[in-house]
Scaffold this active site. Sequence first.
Site, mmCIF file in Angstrom:
data_model
loop_
_atom_site.group_PDB
_atom_site.id
_atom_site.type_symbol
_atom_site.label_atom_id
_atom_site.label_comp_id
_atom_site.label_asym_id
_atom_site.label_seq_id
_atom_site.Cartn_x
_atom_site.Cartn_y
_atom_site.Cartn_z
ATOM 1 N N LYS A 116 0.814 -1.220 0.000
ATOM 2 C CA LYS A 116 0.000 0.000 0.000
ATOM 3 C C LYS A 116 0.848 1.271 0.000
ATOM 4 O O LYS A 116 0.458 2.278 -0.584
ATOM 5 C CB LYS A 116 -0.957 -0.030 1.191
ATOM 6 C CG LYS A 116 -2.025 -1.109 1.053
ATOM 7 C CD LYS A 116 -2.921 -1.157 2.278
ATOM 8 C CE LYS A 116 -4.063 -2.142 2.081
ATOM 9 N NZ LYS A 116 -3.607 -3.503 1.801
ATOM 10 N N ASN A 235 -14.159 -2.114 9.045
ATOM 11 C CA ASN A 235 -13.403 -2.098 7.788
ATOM 12 C C ASN A 235 -13.491 -3.413 7.024
ATOM 13 O O ASN A 235 -12.756 -3.631 6.069
ATOM 14 C CB ASN A 235 -11.926 -1.752 8.046
ATOM 15 C CG ASN A 235 -11.766 -0.451 8.799
ATOM 16 O OD1 ASN A 235 -12.322 0.563 8.405
ATOM 17 N ND2 ASN A 235 -11.042 -0.484 9.904
ATOM 18 N N GLU A 275 -8.984 0.343 -5.892
ATOM 19 C CA GLU A 275 -9.977 0.814 -4.935
ATOM 20 C C GLU A 275 -9.886 2.325 -4.755
ATOM 21 O O GLU A 275 -8.797 2.894 -4.711
ATOM 22 C CB GLU A 275 -9.793 0.101 -3.596
ATOM 23 C CG GLU A 275 -9.876 -1.416 -3.721
ATOM 24 C CD GLU A 275 -10.095 -2.105 -2.396
ATOM 25 O OE1 GLU A 275 -10.139 -1.411 -1.355
ATOM 26 O OE2 GLU A 275 -10.241 -3.336 -2.396
ATOM 27 N N GLU A 288 -5.825 1.985 -2.932
ATOM 28 C CA GLU A 288 -4.874 0.894 -3.062
ATOM 29 C C GLU A 288 -5.256 0.035 -4.255
ATOM 30 O O GLU A 288 -6.352 0.172 -4.810
ATOM 31 C CB GLU A 288 -4.870 0.021 -1.800
ATOM 32 C CG GLU A 288 -6.218 -0.640 -1.519
ATOM 33 C CD GLU A 288 -6.294 -1.282 -0.155
ATOM 34 O OE1 GLU A 288 -5.538 -0.847 0.737
ATOM 35 O OE2 GLU A 288 -7.095 -2.206 0.017
ATOM 36 N N PHE A 348 -21.486 -8.922 17.422
ATOM 37 C CA PHE A 348 -20.806 -9.581 16.303
ATOM 38 C C PHE A 348 -19.605 -10.405 16.764
ATOM 39 O O PHE A 348 -18.615 -10.531 16.042
ATOM 40 C CB PHE A 348 -20.373 -8.564 15.243
ATOM 41 C CG PHE A 348 -21.521 -7.842 14.604
ATOM 42 C CD1 PHE A 348 -22.171 -8.362 13.506
ATOM 43 C CD2 PHE A 348 -21.977 -6.638 15.126
ATOM 44 C CE1 PHE A 348 -23.242 -7.701 12.927
ATOM 45 C CE2 PHE A 348 -23.045 -5.963 14.556
ATOM 46 C CZ PHE A 348 -23.679 -6.498 13.451
#
Length: 661
Positions: A116, A235, A275, A288, A348
């Site tokens: 990245k 994310n 992206e 990235e 979650f």
Amino acid sequence: MFQKILIANRGEIACRVIRTARAMGIKTVAVYSDADADALHVREADEAVHIGGAPASESYLIIDKILDAIKQTGAEAVHPGYGFLSENKLFAEALDKAGVAFIGPPAGAIEAMGDKITSKKLAMEAGVSTVPGHMGLIEDADEAVKIATDIGYPVMIKASAGGGGKGMRIAWNDEEAREGFQSSKNEAASSFGDDRIFIEKFVTQPRHIEIQVLGDKHGNVIYLGERECSIQRRNQKVIEEAPSPFLDEKTRKAMGKEAVALSKAVDYCSAGTVEFIVDGDKNFYFLEMNTRLQVEHPVTELITGIDLVEQMIKVAAGEKLSLAQKDVKLNGWAMESRIYAEDPYRGFLPSTGRLTRYRPPHEGVTDGITVRNDTGVYEGGEISLFYDPMIAKLVTHADDRIASIDAMADALDRFRIDGIRHNIDFLAAIMQHDRFREGALTTAFIAEEYPDGFEGAPLSSEQIKERAVIGFYIRSYVLDRASEISGAMPNYEATLPDAMAVQVEDQVFTARFDENGIVLDDETFELESLWLPGDLFFEGKVSGQAISLAVDTMPEGYVLTSRGKAQEVFVRSLRAQELMVFMPEKTDGASSKELLCPMPGVVMSIDVEEGQEVKSGQALAVVEAMKMENILRAEKDAKVKSVLVAAGDKLAVDDVMIEFE
């Protein structure tokens, strides 16, 4: 063309590659760890080779073990899937040295764009707009805090070699930057074997939109439209769709042109994804490039009709693309829901265990609606704590966006998983959320719409009545069937009540049959169904409205699940309902003087000691489960009485970790 390929991966993506390879007449080799000896990808491949222990660091991430498997089987090419070694240039170089084709881009492109930090520098040199940030390596948490302060909060802390949401944290202050830096480094090292971290400005109210590119070894590169990936949690993408409900054709072409130019700059070939972050004015910023197949590739396949895995294999074999940019057409709309082994009703938290029941909806095309389910599990299989929590990717395609959303809602209603917790209710709730249906999306959607967690989709008054009617019908049917058992219940028919009480949430109805149907208080409903005791789903109509619900029996009634809500429906005699006011309320038995492990996992660190005073919200411990680190915090001010676990301990759900005075 290759005769045999090895898939250096596991789970659903390995099964996905096997499916296309089989259609192309290519034999496949699976590799597997101790934990995956009975996995679906092992069963489906033509051959399988054991490569090590359950942790990925002992198996799927070891290049030499993959090379040994290639030698044993004579595979001519390797498809890396996503994650693991898919963006590891050393792996691509090792394959090239061994004379084995890598079904992906050349090592140079992986090095340039897979990292990245490097990719952002190259994008800036090429004149591509990028998000402000610090591109250099960061040595420690103190430096991370200083950089974050200079950039200005909020910031995104990211793993340089990351992907799939691993090694990513958003920090809004110094304390979160310090914690996030260390957690990101740990996750990056565990998931990718590379703990380098960088920091960039976190753009508020952003959309995450990516462009699919496809290139060959002859200099041809095209783009296959975009994917909207803005529905994310921590994310990690949850729901993706193609095309985006936000982009116009002008912006799509501009983004596609930039993605292609960036790809050509590094001689990119194979499938890849560029992206972007897109703001409310359709300004886009390069984030990235993922030099691999993306998890969400099926939505692109369904709107273009192009099998991306097939194209990757052909490109690796040296073939030219058979498509030019003018040949790419976007048809209809596709949705993808990631079904995870996690409990949305408990924050979650990851869930592991055996799939005692796994019944996905029927796949295929019916009345113009396509349903596809990419999975790597089966009924009776095990969900392990060693790998990511994905169970399946459910995908639908229809002529337009709303039709695709409705098709997804219907498919989720017909997906049955038992034995572990899962997020199907949460996904179904999003499908009927007004803001989602309107396409008003940002990456903060889940945080904004479910700030206090998920408790199930709200039921309308009509839905409450529908469930009451169905619960009464099922209970009456069961009682009627029981009364017909010869000799088992003498004179039972005489005890069948004329009316019963039905409770849904805090509403109580009186239900009975008459010649026109079921009467709920003073309202009559017609009900049509072929449901039989033991059926997993109730399929039928209530007053002409089609409905499908999962049915589970509980004391005094049923749990009826549909459209994102698992609803308890109590069916009692009228007298029993009258006496309910005298029943004591159930209380939570958990002790506030104990920290319980909320998930099965491995203790990474204990951040307090005996006798220490802790404040509400203070970090107490870190537990890793399914490749993600989870920070456990104090719920209130307290004093630590004893610490019962240590780093490296493996824990089950509700194991006591810390006791408080």
